[in-house]
Write a protein that holds these residues in place. Structure first.
Motif, PDB file in Angstrom:
ATOM      1  N   PHE A 225      84.450 -25.205   3.611  1.00 14.15           N
ATOM      2  CA  PHE A 225      83.414 -25.074   4.645  1.00 14.15           C
ATOM      3  C   PHE A 225      83.125 -23.611   4.977  1.00 14.15           C
ATOM      4  CE2 PHE A 225      87.033 -24.814   7.597  1.00 14.15           C
ATOM      5  CZ  PHE A 225      86.573 -23.922   8.557  1.00 14.15           C
ATOM      6  N   THR A 226      84.107 -22.736   4.787  1.00 21.23           N
ATOM      7  CA  THR A 226      83.890 -21.326   5.121  1.00 21.23           C
ATOM      8  C   THR A 226      82.895 -20.658   4.182  1.00 21.23           C
ATOM      9  OG1 THR A 226      85.828 -20.729   3.796  1.00 21.23           O
ATOM     10  CG2 THR A 226      86.154 -21.013   6.160  1.00 21.23           C
ATOM     11  N   VAL A 227      82.669 -21.255   3.004  1.00 19.59           N
ATOM     12  CA  VAL A 227      81.698 -20.690   2.078  1.00 19.59           C
ATOM     13  C   VAL A 227      80.326 -20.590   2.741  1.00 19.59           C
ATOM     14  CG1 VAL A 227      80.466 -21.100  -0.093  1.00 19.59           C
ATOM     15  CG2 VAL A 227      82.932 -21.461   0.024  1.00 19.59           C
ATOM     16  N   VAL A 228      80.025 -21.532   3.630  1.00 16.68           N
ATOM     17  CA  VAL A 228      78.736 -21.514   4.315  1.00 16.68           C
ATOM     18  C   VAL A 228      78.570 -20.231   5.119  1.00 16.68           C
ATOM     19  CG1 VAL A 228      77.263 -22.708   5.989  1.00 16.68           C
ATOM     20  CG2 VAL A 228      78.699 -24.034   4.424  1.00 16.68           C
ATOM     21  N   SER A 229      79.661 -19.744   5.714  1.00 22.55           N
ATOM     22  CA  SER A 229      79.572 -18.533   6.536  1.00 22.55           C
ATOM     23  C   SER A 229      79.193 -17.315   5.700  1.00 22.55           C
ATOM     24  CB  SER A 229      80.894 -18.274   7.268  1.00 22.55           C
ATOM     25  OG  SER A 229      81.900 -17.855   6.364  1.00 22.55           O
ATOM     26  N   PHE A 230      79.468 -17.366   4.392  1.00 19.53           N
ATOM     27  CA  PHE A 230      79.156 -16.238   3.521  1.00 19.53           C
ATOM     28  C   PHE A 230      77.656 -16.097   3.275  1.00 19.53           C
ATOM     29  CE2 PHE A 230      83.423 -17.426   1.440  1.00 19.53           C
ATOM     30  CZ  PHE A 230      84.114 -16.793   2.449  1.00 19.53           C
ATOM     31  N   THR A 231      76.877 -17.119   3.653  1.00 21.86           N
ATOM     32  CA  THR A 231      75.431 -17.084   3.432  1.00 21.86           C
ATOM     33  C   THR A 231      74.689 -16.459   4.610  1.00 21.86           C
ATOM     34  OG1 THR A 231      75.056 -19.282   4.397  1.00 21.86           O
ATOM     35  CG2 THR A 231      75.610 -19.200   2.061  1.00 21.86           C
ATOM     36  N   GLY A 232      75.422 -15.994   5.618  1.00 24.38           N
ATOM     37  CA  GLY A 232      74.780 -15.456   6.814  1.00 24.38           C
ATOM     38  C   GLY A 232      73.818 -14.327   6.529  1.00 24.38           C
ATOM     39  N   GLY A 233      74.129 -13.510   5.528  1.00 23.74           N
ATOM     40  CA  GLY A 233      73.251 -12.404   5.195  1.00 23.74           C
ATOM     41  C   GLY A 233      72.031 -12.825   4.406  1.00 23.74           C
ATOM     42  N   ASP A 234      72.038 -14.071   3.890  1.00 27.02           N
ATOM     43  CA  ASP A 234      70.943 -14.555   3.051  1.00 27.02           C
ATOM     44  C   ASP A 234      70.024 -15.533   3.765  1.00 27.02           C
ATOM     45  OD1 ASP A 234      72.042 -13.113   0.931  1.00 27.02           O
ATOM     46  OD2 ASP A 234      73.350 -14.773   0.378  1.00 27.02           O
ATOM     47  N   LEU A 235      70.501 -16.153   4.829  1.00 29.40           N
ATOM     48  CA  LEU A 235      69.708 -17.149   5.539  1.00 29.40           C
ATOM     49  C   LEU A 235      68.690 -16.503   6.476  1.00 29.40           C
ATOM     50  CD1 LEU A 235      72.361 -19.817   6.579  1.00 29.40           C
ATOM     51  CD2 LEU A 235      70.341 -20.249   5.195  1.00 29.40           C
ATOM     52  N   PRO A 236      67.447 -16.945   6.462  1.00 27.92           N
ATOM     53  CA  PRO A 236      66.510 -16.476   7.487  1.00 27.92           C
ATOM     54  C   PRO A 236      66.922 -17.039   8.839  1.00 27.92           C
ATOM     55  CG  PRO A 236      65.538 -18.249   6.196  1.00 27.92           C
ATOM     56  CD  PRO A 236      66.825 -17.901   5.523  1.00 27.92           C
ATOM     57  N   ASN A 237      66.812 -16.221   9.869  1.00 28.19           N
ATOM     58  CA  ASN A 237      67.190 -16.633  11.219  1.00 28.19           C
ATOM     59  C   ASN A 237      68.597 -17.243  11.244  1.00 28.19           C
ATOM     60  OD1 ASN A 237      67.125 -17.155  13.944  1.00 28.19           O
ATOM     61  ND2 ASN A 237      65.711 -18.888  13.797  1.00 28.19           N
ATOM     62  N   PRO A 238      69.625 -16.473  10.844  1.00 20.82           N
ATOM     63  CA  PRO A 238      70.978 -17.024  10.724  1.00 20.82           C
ATOM     64  C   PRO A 238      71.555 -17.530  12.035  1.00 20.82           C
ATOM     65  CG  PRO A 238      71.001 -14.630  10.585  1.00 20.82           C
ATOM     66  CD  PRO A 238      69.574 -15.040  10.503  1.00 20.82           C
ATOM     67  N   SER A 239      71.148 -16.975  13.155  1.00 17.55           N
ATOM     68  CA  SER A 239      71.687 -17.449  14.428  1.00 17.55           C
ATOM     69  C   SER A 239      71.370 -18.922  14.650  1.00 17.55           C
ATOM     70  CB  SER A 239      71.130 -16.616  15.587  1.00 17.55           C
ATOM     71  OG  SER A 239      69.719 -16.743  15.663  1.00 17.55           O
ATOM     72  N   ARG A 240      70.282 -19.394  14.044  1.00 19.04           N
ATOM     73  CA  ARG A 240      69.901 -20.807  14.160  1.00 19.04           C
ATOM     74  C   ARG A 240      70.278 -21.603  12.917  1.00 19.04           C
ATOM     75  NH1 ARG A 240      64.919 -23.512  12.799  1.00 19.04           N
ATOM     76  NH2 ARG A 240      64.612 -25.420  14.050  1.00 19.04           N
ATOM     77  N   ASN A 241      70.053 -21.014  11.751  1.00 22.02           N
ATOM     78  CA  ASN A 241      70.208 -21.768  10.516  1.00 22.02           C
ATOM     79  C   ASN A 241      71.637 -21.861  10.008  1.00 22.02           C
ATOM     80  OD1 ASN A 241      67.500 -22.435  10.300  1.00 22.02           O
ATOM     81  ND2 ASN A 241      66.980 -20.553   9.194  1.00 22.02           N
ATOM     82  N   LEU A 242      72.455 -20.837  10.261  1.00 17.26           N
ATOM     83  CA  LEU A 242      73.823 -20.895   9.762  1.00 17.26           C
ATOM     84  C   LEU A 242      74.614 -22.023  10.423  1.00 17.26           C
ATOM     85  CD1 LEU A 242      76.066 -17.995   8.710  1.00 17.26           C
ATOM     86  CD2 LEU A 242      77.040 -19.844  10.057  1.00 17.26           C
ATOM     87  N   PRO A 243      74.581 -22.180  11.753  1.00 18.81           N
ATOM     88  CA  PRO A 243      75.269 -23.337  12.348  1.00 18.81           C
ATOM     89  C   PRO A 243      74.730 -24.666  11.830  1.00 18.81           C
ATOM     90  CG  PRO A 243      74.791 -21.697  14.028  1.00 18.81           C
ATOM     91  CD  PRO A 243      74.062 -21.265  12.790  1.00 18.81           C
TER      92      PRO A 243
END
Length: 448
Positions: A225-243
């Motif tokens: 599940f932590t792999v998802v956190s590694f995408t924070g720099g790639d996701l648009p609007n990470p404050s909303r999309n990463l969670p």
């Protein structure tokens, strides 16, 4: 300790952040929520359900589904902390970036980096062994020799892929996950239709302490599940999309694990699951789908475990190179070697082979889970320290920390009582991380 910004050395995160083949600076390759979630699902499933049913059944009996559910709750609570940290500090640095933010560049972060590296090696060894078991059951009638040969082969193949690049695997990651989910959907439908309620009766459950103790083992299935956190720099609007990606990945995986474990233990006895070990899933599909069902599940296992092995090795190699560049790891991990790749690739592949061939499967899973639980608890404590900056709910963080600590404590006591050798291994791996950091810190100081 000196504090670091979000652009500090990324360690594990930098390697894993490139799993999708997308750099944070390349806006044209921004990752979608679905892509980030499937990255996590693929990593979790590859390292989880295929490899653990037999081992978990030996501890939790027919209550494995309860163990998977509780482990999923623990992972979700930790996922909340990681998602909040990732939303606040979006970076391909992953967990190491979060540790740097919470603890600075000191012994805590350095020892945690070593432990994260060990966890990556252990997870990859686990899925390599599972690949060998399924490949042998599918092609060579359960030959022990062939199982070892296939285990070695998959490690060497993914090492070669990491030398020449893994762009093709990156492009088909979503396709693989969709195919796996389709196969699992068929499996769940046919097995649930044949469930014998008597096999899942509460009277067949072991004592509650054994179920709680098994959570440390089934948690192994959620490490990705932590792999998802590694995408924070790639996701648009990470404050909303990463969670959103984090919870989507965990939700799909928890439902999958619970339904599959009910289907398996509702159609096979605990002894049958234990006897078949890593191939229990395929055996459970055989009554309804015949030999074709066994072959389909075995092939799905080969896809999932090889993909997971490649992803974990890629993350470990990339992270060690970054840690070597930052001075946190010895330079040998980042140096190029004649055969291609880096010293980190050669060292990591060698360690994976040693663990795969000479360490008991249960010990591998137990050590990997314990190391991960400890690291994630440290990360959650870091999130608690930064709770105002990241806007996290204090109660949720505290519940996650306490629940993780309880699982670790129960597992440690039970392991000391029932398997002193595994407990000694747990202590040894923690001591090894501390020793490596102290030794390298002194050498680094002398060089300076």
């Amino acid at each position: 300790m000196d504090s670091q910004g979000s652009n500090g050395p990324g360690g594990i995160g930098d390697g894993a952040g490139r799993l999708g083949g997308r750099e944070a600076s390349d806006a044209s390759k921004a990752m979608t929520v679905r892509g980030a979630a499937f990255l996590g699902v693929g990593s979790m499933v590859g390292a989880g359900i295929f490899a653990l049913l037999g081992e978990a059944g030996a501890v939790a009996g027919s209550a494995v589904w309860v163990s998977f559910l509780v482990a999923g709750i623990v992972a979700t609570l930790q996922g909340y902390a990681v998602a909040k940290l990732g939303a606040r500090y979006p970076s391909s640095g992953g967990v190491v970036t979060f540790l740097l933010q919470a603890y600075g560049r000191g012994h805590t972060t350095a020892i945690a980096s070593w432990l994260l590296y060990f966890a990556a090696v252990i997870v990859t060894a686990m899925v390599a062994v599972s690949f060998g078991s399924y490949g042998t059951a599918l092609l060579f009638d359960d030959s022990v020799a062939w199982s070892r040969i296939l285990t070695v082969a998959v490690v060497l193949v993914v090492a070669a892929v990491n030398i020449f690049g893994a762009k093709l695997l990156d492009r088909v990651q979503t396709t693989i996950v969709v195919l796996l989910l389709a196969v699992f959907a068929v499996f769940v439908v046919v097995t649930l239709a044949q469930v014998d309620p008597a096999l899942l009766a509460r009277s067949t459950y072991p004592p509650a302490v054994d179920i709680v103790s098994s959570v440390a083992l089934t948690f192994f299935a959620y490490l990705g599940f932590t792999v998802v956190s590694f995408t924070g720099g790639d996701l648009p609007n990470p404050s909303r999309n990463l969670p959103r990606a984090m919870y989507l990945a965990l939700g799909i995986t928890i439902a999958l694990y619970v339904l599959i474990s009910i289907g398996v233990f509702g159609t096979l006895t605990v002894d049958e699951v234990i006897a078949n070990g890593e191939t229990a899933l395929a055996v459970a599909a055989k009554p309804a789908l015949g030999d074709a069902g066994f072959a389909i599940m075995a092939f799905a296992a080969l896809l999932a475990t090889s993909s997971s092995a490649n992803a974990n090795l890629y993350a470990a190699v990339g992270s060690t190179a970054k840690l070597a560049e930052s001075g946190s790891f010895p330079p040998v991990f980042g140096r190029s070697v004649r055969i291609g790749g880096t010293g980190g690739l050669v060292i990591t592949a060698a360690l994976i082979l040693l663990l795969s061939l000479f360490v008991d499967l249960t010990a591998i899973a137990s050590l990997g889970s314990v190391v991960a639980l400890a690291i994630f608890m440290v990360t959650s404590i870091g999130a608690f320290r930064l709770r105002k900056d990241i806007g996290a709910n204090t109660s949720i963080l505290v519940v996650g920390i306490v629940l993780t600590a309880v699982v670790l404590a129960v597992f440690a006591v039970q392991t000391l009582r029932t398997s002193p050798q595994t407990f000694a291994g747990m202590v040894a791996i923690l001591a090894l991380a501390a020793i490596l950091e102290l030794v390298w810190d002194r050498l680094r100081a002398r060089r300076a």
